[in-house]
Design a protein around this motif. Sequence first.
Motif, PDB file in Angstrom:
ATOM      1  N   ASP A   6      10.396   0.024  -2.545  1.00  9.70           N
ATOM      2  CA  ASP A   6       9.769  -1.076  -3.262  1.00  9.70           C
ATOM      3  C   ASP A   6       8.334  -0.717  -3.638  1.00  9.70           C
ATOM      4  O   ASP A   6       7.898  -0.948  -4.768  1.00  9.70           O
ATOM      5  N   TYR A   7       7.616  -0.135  -2.696  1.00 10.53           N
ATOM      6  CA  TYR A   7       6.229   0.273  -2.972  1.00 10.53           C
ATOM      7  C   TYR A   7       6.198   1.330  -4.070  1.00 10.53           C
ATOM      8  O   TYR A   7       5.385   1.228  -5.023  1.00 10.53           O
ATOM      9  N   LEU A   8       7.046   2.338  -3.986  1.00  8.93           N
ATOM     10  CA  LEU A   8       7.027   3.422  -4.961  1.00  8.93           C
ATOM     11  C   LEU A   8       7.423   2.937  -6.352  1.00  8.93           C
ATOM     12  O   LEU A   8       6.865   3.389  -7.364  1.00  8.93           O
ATOM     13  N   GLY A  21      -1.808   4.154   0.376  1.00  8.14           N
ATOM     14  CA  GLY A  21      -0.964   2.962   0.411  1.00  8.14           C
ATOM     15  C   GLY A  21       0.427   3.264   0.923  1.00  8.14           C
ATOM     16  O   GLY A  21       1.003   2.490   1.697  1.00  8.14           O
ATOM     17  N   LEU A  22       0.972   4.406   0.518  1.00  7.57           N
ATOM     18  CA  LEU A  22       2.297   4.814   1.008  1.00  7.57           C
ATOM     19  C   LEU A  22       2.262   5.060   2.505  1.00  7.57           C
ATOM     20  O   LEU A  22       3.202   4.696   3.227  1.00  7.57           O
ATOM     21  N   THR A  28       3.936   6.376  -9.326  1.00  8.44           N
ATOM     22  CA  THR A  28       5.228   6.840  -8.811  1.00  8.44           C
ATOM     23  C   THR A  28       6.420   6.086  -9.396  1.00  8.44           C
ATOM     24  O   THR A  28       7.553   6.376  -9.017  1.00  8.44           O
ATOM     25  N   ALA A  29       6.175   5.174 -10.286  1.00  6.26           N
ATOM     26  CA  ALA A  29       7.245   4.272 -10.741  1.00  6.26           C
ATOM     27  C   ALA A  29       8.148   4.873 -11.812  1.00  6.26           C
ATOM     28  O   ALA A  29       9.276   4.407 -12.001  1.00  6.26           O
ATOM     29  N   SER A  30       7.674   5.900 -12.520  1.00  7.09           N
ATOM     30  CA  SER A  30       8.414   6.379 -13.700  1.00  7.09           C
ATOM     31  C   SER A  30       8.824   7.837 -13.522  1.00  7.09           C
ATOM     32  O   SER A  30       8.112   8.757 -13.934  1.00  7.09           O
ATOM     33  N   MET A  69      13.070   1.992   4.701  1.00  4.75           N
ATOM     34  CA  MET A  69      13.350   2.671   3.440  1.00  4.75           C
ATOM     35  C   MET A  69      13.247   1.710   2.261  1.00  4.75           C
ATOM     36  O   MET A  69      12.749   2.067   1.182  1.00  4.75           O
ATOM     37  N   ALA A  70      13.687   0.484   2.452  1.00  7.68           N
ATOM     38  CA  ALA A  70      13.600  -0.514   1.386  1.00  7.68           C
ATOM     39  C   ALA A  70      12.138  -0.816   1.047  1.00  7.68           C
ATOM     40  O   ALA A  70      11.774  -0.941  -0.137  1.00  7.68           O
ATOM     41  N   ARG A  71      11.281  -0.929   2.063  1.00  9.69           N
ATOM     42  CA  ARG A  71       9.857  -1.186   1.817  1.00  9.69           C
ATOM     43  C   ARG A  71       9.207  -0.015   1.088  1.00  9.69           C
ATOM     44  O   ARG A  71       8.384  -0.202   0.186  1.00  9.69           O
TER      45      ARG A  71
END
Length: 261
Positions: free
Chosen positions: A233-235, A161-162, A241-243, A228-230
Amino acid sequence: MSTVSPTPGPDPETHARRASSFGGQAAAYAAERPGYPDAAVRWALEPVAARGPLRVLDLAAGTGKLTEALVPYATTLVAVEPDLGMLSELHARLPDVAAVAGTAERIPLPDGSVDAILVGQALHWFDLGRALPEMARVLSPGGVLACLWNIDDHRVPWVRGLKEVSRVGRSLKDWKAESAFAPTPDFPATEQAEFAHAQRRTAASMAATIGTHSHVLILSEAERTALMARILDYLHKTPETASGEFDLPIVTATIRSPLAP
């Protein structure tokens, strides 16, 4: 002599822009790009490991990511890099390593002066029709050429996805030994191996790593900011990868080709 590229590349002008894009971000490259696993380096050097004192060339050495991994194995180690910004960063990081300006097409070393040439993340930038004979020239009889690529493991769903968000084009299925370069009289056969690897990242440092890729470096400021913003946002929205910190799974695809007798 016939050569092929690993994957269909951009037009020559874009290819040249991407190839020359790294020097201005040399410090970021040194800070954010992964190193290379020891197992891959040992496998690359295996054909000449029994020689005793080992003379090794890191060609297109960049900021010394692969050079650093070669230090324990080489009695004599030389790094050659065409970009002066990258070369300066290499000197700062590894002041005891001999590092000189030069290209794969014109290597500033004598005939037969090294036992192994290693290339990290760079063979696809070479003019192989000129570079392969030049590498053969500086290798000693029975020497080996080995090339390594760190590739994000897109078999993992969140990494895939990344890849889609960040527009990183190559994946593991593209990296086969037979696609690195066609057999030549100097290098008639290649072997391939893959090695599991990982890099500890955060969302911010993962985005910074992607920011050192050539396809991002040549974007306009507005395009780069939007990308970079996209990515961030995905991460930030992806559970893996969120925490805080996470491991980016990597495969180090490696080929080696002994010099023909």
